[in-house]
Structure formats: structure tokens, C-alpha cells
Design an enzyme around this catalytic site. Structure first.
Site, PDB file in Angstrom:
ATOM      1  N   HIS A  82      87.056  -6.277  69.238  1.00 52.69           N
ATOM      2  CA  HIS A  82      88.133  -5.287  69.117  1.00 52.69           C
ATOM      3  C   HIS A  82      88.869  -5.161  70.439  1.00 52.69           C
ATOM      4  CE1 HIS A  82      90.164  -1.799  67.387  1.00 52.69           C
ATOM      5  NE2 HIS A  82      90.107  -1.295  68.604  1.00 52.69           N
ATOM      6  N   ASP A 161      89.249   9.432  60.761  1.00 52.32           N
ATOM      7  CA  ASP A 161      89.962   8.950  61.943  1.00 52.32           C
ATOM      8  C   ASP A 161      91.460   8.808  61.663  1.00 52.32           C
ATOM      9  OD1 ASP A 161      90.318   7.694  64.602  1.00 52.32           O
ATOM     10  OD2 ASP A 161      90.868   5.985  63.349  1.00 52.32           O
ATOM     11  N   ARG A 168      96.767  13.426  66.451  1.00 53.78           N
ATOM     12  CA  ARG A 168      96.755  13.204  67.920  1.00 53.78           C
ATOM     13  C   ARG A 168      98.076  12.605  68.372  1.00 53.78           C
ATOM     14  NH1 ARG A 168      92.227   9.211  68.447  1.00 53.78           N
ATOM     15  NH2 ARG A 168      92.792   9.126  70.642  1.00 53.78           N
ATOM     16  N   SER A 183      87.294   7.201  67.987  1.00 57.30           N
ATOM     17  CA  SER A 183      88.230   6.666  66.998  1.00 57.30           C
ATOM     18  C   SER A 183      87.963   5.173  66.760  1.00 57.30           C
ATOM     19  CB  SER A 183      89.661   6.891  67.516  1.00 57.30           C
ATOM     20  OG  SER A 183      90.577   6.098  66.831  1.00 57.30           O
ATOM     21  N   LYS A 187      85.573   3.277  63.298  1.00 53.67           N
ATOM     22  CA  LYS A 187      86.079   2.227  62.396  1.00 53.67           C
ATOM     23  C   LYS A 187      85.203   0.975  62.486  1.00 53.67           C
ATOM     24  CE  LYS A 187      90.106   2.773  64.233  1.00 53.67           C
ATOM     25  NZ  LYS A 187      91.261   3.444  64.739  1.00 53.67           N
TER      26      LYS A 187
END
Ligand code: URA
Length: 441
Positions: A82, A161, A168, A183, A187
């Protein structure tokens, strides 16, 4: 429990327990707590912070707010990668087939771009015919059959999220380290991999602009991963200038294809080597980083990584001939950005270049905007390069004539030329191992 009391508690700097965190996560996700109270809570969190336990509980609560993907049917250690997001970051397009060609099962759920940063799913959509909206069954079947699948996130993966992130985004509470870490990791946990390699970006185009904050974020995510019993490594990498030369969807796919054929830009290729080596280690495919890099290099040289990419495209209904012949969407307008002085490129502000690309049509200003897959910016130079007055610094690609001047002005301000070369900024700053130990490169 009352939401009012929780806002007050955090406002006064006190610590939440798991039950309190579950209360507001579930309450907000199922529409029982209004936006205005959650906005106040987010701002209190922004100023007072969350400690490591609170951050873990928040991650757990969001990960469990919806569907969790079960990858246990796929044999082997599933390692997910990621990136915290950047400009010109097309690493997944290279890395996923590269490590899949080494025998690591890649079941990758990716996102779309928002604001000045791009997203893998938008980029892939510039391949004619490709389906990036696979059912979970098809997604898993493809990984079992050919070792790789990349698809958009299902709507019900960590829905908490999604709601918190949207709030946010409009309450100036995105850039808090605990909120970013929970967050991202919620995921990742819900998507079901066994181990994670995190590319934490630092610099003008990243969420966190300075290296200290980026290391803190990396450490926190590694800590969360280990609390879920998932081995996690983070590397801290540069996002002060765009990665590679191409910014914009089809332009980036073209650059990724060239990289898979061994002809990619040095920074993109090196970053893929580094991230790929970490993935091979976590998947227990090699003993050490240098052996892993040797294996990866071979897969580029013998084109196995490129053929794996073609196979993935074919299994997802895409037109492989269009890739072989590089027949991807092309913009009607091509405009040169010319250097007005001689010297060395000292800065290429990634956030501004991303914004110029978005204005040209490559990104969304609002969530439901449509994007122009052919639009973007192609750099001709990178930081440190020598340049002469009159040379082309970059090309603008667009189908929107009215966007050219605005994008040109942003690019001119984003790219700085100085007489003498400036100090080189590293591509990779360091690595945080699965025990949270940071080693500078
Ligand atoms: N990416 C995410 O998924 N969440 C954040 O909060 C920031 C970046």
C-alpha cells in the site's frame, strides 16, 4: 453512553476505551450519530491525539464495520502493498505483476484518485475493455488461476472508514497521524492479506510533508499490523517530486508498461525493486534483500513480469493488443512547457504538478467528477537535471483547451531552475522493520 460525553472527554485530553470507540464508530456508520457531533469529535482527536491502543481499537472497529475478504482459499502467503498516495505513483501497475511472476499470490484491492493524487483503478481503466469491478468470487478465482487480480474496493469494505474519511476531507482533519494510520490499516485488514509492505510517502506531494511525521506514521502502521498478527514493513520514500516522468492515467500506464519491459525510469524501477524485495522476504520466497532484487531484476529482463501483466489484463477482459501496440487513450492537445532560463532543475513540486494534471482533466476535484484518461503531464526533466533556456521541461496533454493556460502557469511556478545544482534528495529514506526499528538508508 452519550456522544456529548465522548466529545467532552476527548476535548479534555482523556483516553477512550474500546467500548467507547466502538460506540461512535458504529453509531456514525449506521446513521445514529449526526455529522456535527462526529466533526467535533474529529477536531478534538486532531488536537488531543489518540494513543497507540486507541488507534488500534479504532482500526479494529472500522475493519469490522463491513465485509471482510477471506483469502484463505488461495494457497501461499498473500502480501499486500500500500502506498500512502502520491503523484505519478504507478508502482502497483509494475509491482503487482512483477511479484506475481515470482510466485507470490497478488489479490489487490485498489482505489481511485482524489484531489491531486492518482489511483490505480482509474489508471487501469485506460486499458480498453478492462473490468476493474470484479465480483469477490471472480477476484479470488483469478488469483487462484493465474496468481494475480487487481480490482476496485467493494462498497462494503470498511464502510466506517469511507464515512469518516469523507467527513475528515471537509473538516480539515485528514492529516492526523492516528487517523491516517487507522484509515489505511482498517481497509488493509478487511482486505484479508497475511502481510503488508507499506510505502509511506514524504514531501510536498504526500499527506505528511516532513520525514519525522512520515516515520511516526510508518511505525504506527507497523505496530497496528503486528497487533493483528500480520507482519508489516514500511519504507519511507520521496514524494517531493513526482515518481517517474508521467502523471495522468494512460500516460502512467504507458510508463508502467515500459518499466515492465525493463525500460522504465530509474526512480520508479528502483522503488519497485525495493518494495518487491520486501514483499518477497515477507512471502518467504528469498532469504535476503539482495537475493530478492536479483530475482526481481531477472523477471524484468526475461519479460516474465510483462507477460504476467498481459495475462492479468486478458483475464479481466482487457485488450492485450492495445497494450502490445500501445494504443491507449491519446489527448488531442499537446503543449510544450519551455525553460526560460538555463541552469539545473532544483524543485518540481509534486502537489502542484498533481494539481495541474487534475485541472487538465486527469483527476477529480469532486468525488463524482468524470476524468479524462488521456490527460496529464509528461516531464522531460527531473530534479538535478541540467537544462538550457529554450529546452522542453514538460509536455501538457489535454482535451480541454480552456485548461492549458492555468495548468501551464501552475507548472511554471512548480518547477524551479537554479544556477548551481542543489543537494540530491534520496528516493528512499529508510526502512521500518516488522519490530518497528527504523534504519536509515
Ligand atoms: N489514505 C487513506 O486511505 N486514508 C487516509 O486517511 C489518508 C490516506
Amino acid at each position: 453512553m452519550r456522544m456529548y460525553d465522548l466529545i467532552l472527554k476527548k476535548r479534555d485530553g482523556m483516553v477512550f476505551d474500546k467500548e467507547e470507540i466502538d460506540y461512535f464508530v458504529q453509531g456514525y456508520t449506521y446513521g445514529k450519530i449526526p455529522d456535527y457531533q462526529v466533526s467535533a469529535l474529529l477536531m478534538a482527536i486532531f488536537f488531543q491525539g489518540l494513543n497507540e491502543d486507541e488507534t488500534f481499537f479504532l482500526t479494529q472497529s472500522m475493519a469490522e464495520s463491513g465485509e471482510k475478504i477471506d483469502l484463505s482459499d488461495i494457497p501461499g502467503i498473500k502480501v499486500d502493498k500500500h502506498s500512502t498516495g502520491g503523484v505519478g505513483d504507478k508502482t502497483t501497475l509494475v509491482l503487482a505483476p512483477l511479484v506475481a511472476s515470482c510466485g507470490i499470490p497478488v489479490a489487490k484491492m485498489s482505489g481511485r484518485g482524489l484531489g491531486h493524487t492518482g489511483g490505480t483503478i482509474d489508471k487501469l481503466e485506460s486499458i480498453p475493455g478492462i473490468n476493474v469491478d470484479l465480483s469477490i468470487q471472480k477476484f479470488i478465482a483469478n488469483v487462484k488461476k493465474i496468481g494475480i487480480s487487481i480490482s476496485g474496493q467493494t462498497g462494503n469494505l470498511a464502510p466506517a472508514d469511507k464515512k469518516f474519511y469523507a467527513l475528515r476531507d471537509v473538516t480539515a482533519t485528514v492529516d492526523n497521524i492516528s487517523l491516517i494510520a487507522s484509515s489505511i490499516m482498517s481497509k488493509k485488514i478487511a482486505a484479508g492479506a497475511d502481510a503488508f509492505v507499506l510505502d509511506v510517502k514524504t514531501g510536498s506531494g504526500a499527506f505528511l510533508k516532513n520525514i519525522e511525521d512520515s516515520i511516526k506514521l510508518g511505525r504506527l502502521m507497523v505496530d497496528i499490523g503486528s497487533k493483528f498478527n500480520k507482519q508489516t514493513i514500511a519504507i519511507i520514500t520521496d514524494m517531493d517530486q513526482p515518481l517517474g516522468y508521467a502523471i495522468g492515467n494512460s500516460l502512467e500506464v504507458e510508463e508502467a508498461i515500459n518499466t515492465l519491459k525493463g525500460n522504465g525510469p530509474e526512480d520508479l524501477t528502483n522503488l519497485c525493486m525495493e518494495l518487491g524485495a520486501c514483499m518477497l522476504l515477507l512471502a518467504e520466497k528469498t532469504e535476503n534483500i539482495s537475493e530478492a532484487k536479483r530475482v526481481l531484476r531477472k523477471k524484468l529482463e526475461n519479460r516474465e513480469a510483462y507477460y504476467k501483466f498481459l495475462e492479468m489484463v486478458e483475464y479481466q477482459g482487457g485488450d492485450t493488443e492495445a497494450i502490445e501496440k500501445m494504443q491507449l487513450p491519446k489527448a488531442q492537445i499537446k503543449h510544450e512547457i519551455i525553460a526560460d532560463s538555463s541552469g539545473y532543475i532544483s524543485k518540481m513540486k509534486a502537489d502542484d504538478i498533481g494539481r495541474a494534471s487534475m485541472i487538465l482533466g486527469a483527476g477529480r476535484q469532486k468525488k463524482n467528477d468524470t476524468i479524462d484518461l488521456a490527460a496529464g503531464v509528461l516531464l522531460n526533466k527531473k530534479v538535478g537535471d541540467k537544462i538550457n533556456k529554450g529546452d522542453v521541461i514538460a509536455w501538457i496533454y489535454t482535451n480541454r483547451q480552456d485548461a492549458v493556460l492555468e495548468a501551464r502557469d501552475i507548472l511554471r511556478k512548480a518547477i524551479h531552475i537554479e544556477e548551481a545544482p542543489s543537494d540530491e534528495r534520496p528516493l528512499i529514506f529508510g526502512l521500518i522493520d516488522s519490530k518497528g526499528q527504523y534504519t536509515e538508508y
